[in-house]
Write a protein that holds these residues in place. Sequence first.
Motif, PDB file in Angstrom:
ATOM      1  N   GLN A 263     122.756 -46.241   0.165  1.00  0.00           N
ATOM      2  CA  GLN A 263     121.646 -45.662   0.905  1.00  0.00           C
ATOM      3  C   GLN A 263     121.882 -45.899   2.390  1.00  0.00           C
ATOM      4  O   GLN A 263     122.356 -46.958   2.801  1.00  0.00           O
TER       5      GLN A 263
ATOM      6  N   VAL B  23     119.856 -45.476   6.102  1.00  0.00           N
ATOM      7  CA  VAL B  23     118.540 -45.263   6.694  1.00  0.00           C
ATOM      8  C   VAL B  23     118.603 -45.451   8.201  1.00  0.00           C
ATOM      9  O   VAL B  23     119.032 -46.509   8.684  1.00  0.00           O
TER      10      VAL B  23
ATOM     11  N   SER C 151     116.625 -45.431  12.036  1.00  0.00           N
ATOM     12  CA  SER C 151     115.335 -45.726  12.655  1.00  0.00           C
ATOM     13  C   SER C 151     115.507 -45.772  14.164  1.00  0.00           C
ATOM     14  O   SER C 151     116.640 -45.832  14.660  1.00  0.00           O
TER      15      SER C 151
ATOM     16  N   CYS D 186     121.022 -47.789  12.268  1.00  0.00           N
ATOM     17  CA  CYS D 186     121.360 -47.174  10.982  1.00  0.00           C
ATOM     18  C   CYS D 186     121.909 -48.264  10.077  1.00  0.00           C
ATOM     19  O   CYS D 186     122.934 -48.868  10.406  1.00  0.00           O
TER      20      CYS D 186
ATOM     21  N   GLY E 194     122.525 -40.384   6.523  1.00  0.00           N
ATOM     22  CA  GLY E 194     121.113 -40.704   6.536  1.00  0.00           C
ATOM     23  C   GLY E 194     120.282 -39.435   6.605  1.00  0.00           C
ATOM     24  O   GLY E 194     120.807 -38.322   6.688  1.00  0.00           O
ATOM     25  N   GLN E 195     118.957 -39.627   6.596  1.00  0.00           N
ATOM     26  CA  GLN E 195     118.042 -38.490   6.561  1.00  0.00           C
ATOM     27  C   GLN E 195     117.758 -37.922   7.941  1.00  0.00           C
ATOM     28  O   GLN E 195     117.192 -36.841   8.072  1.00  0.00           O
TER      29      GLN E 195
END
Length: 120
Positions: A3, A5, A7, A22, A111-112
Amino acid sequence: QVQVVESGGGLVQPGGSLRLSCAASGRIFSIYTMAWYRQAPGKQRELVAQVTSSRSTTYADSVKGRFTISRDNAKNTVYLQMNSLQPEDTAVYYCKTDVRTEYGSRDNYWGQGTQVTVSS
């Protein structure tokens, strides 16, 4: 298995700064290159900066001298310090990690995305 992620995005005035983070997690054996890309509306995704496992860095010409990429291998995390931000830096910023998993496979994980908006 892995995963990723991001921010740290947000709204900032021209000339301001932001720091993106990240973090990769999961069945990670090792991480090779970690990179930041961005995609502005109506444009193709472009490489902003990347850092190899030996900490060699590469930057897009448009961000040289303003952005700094770094990584913390103990935390499987990559950072992007962005200074002197301009409206043309507005985009969704994506993190890409080149990971070898504990199962032996190797692949790129994304990541998203996190939105960065530079506006007064």
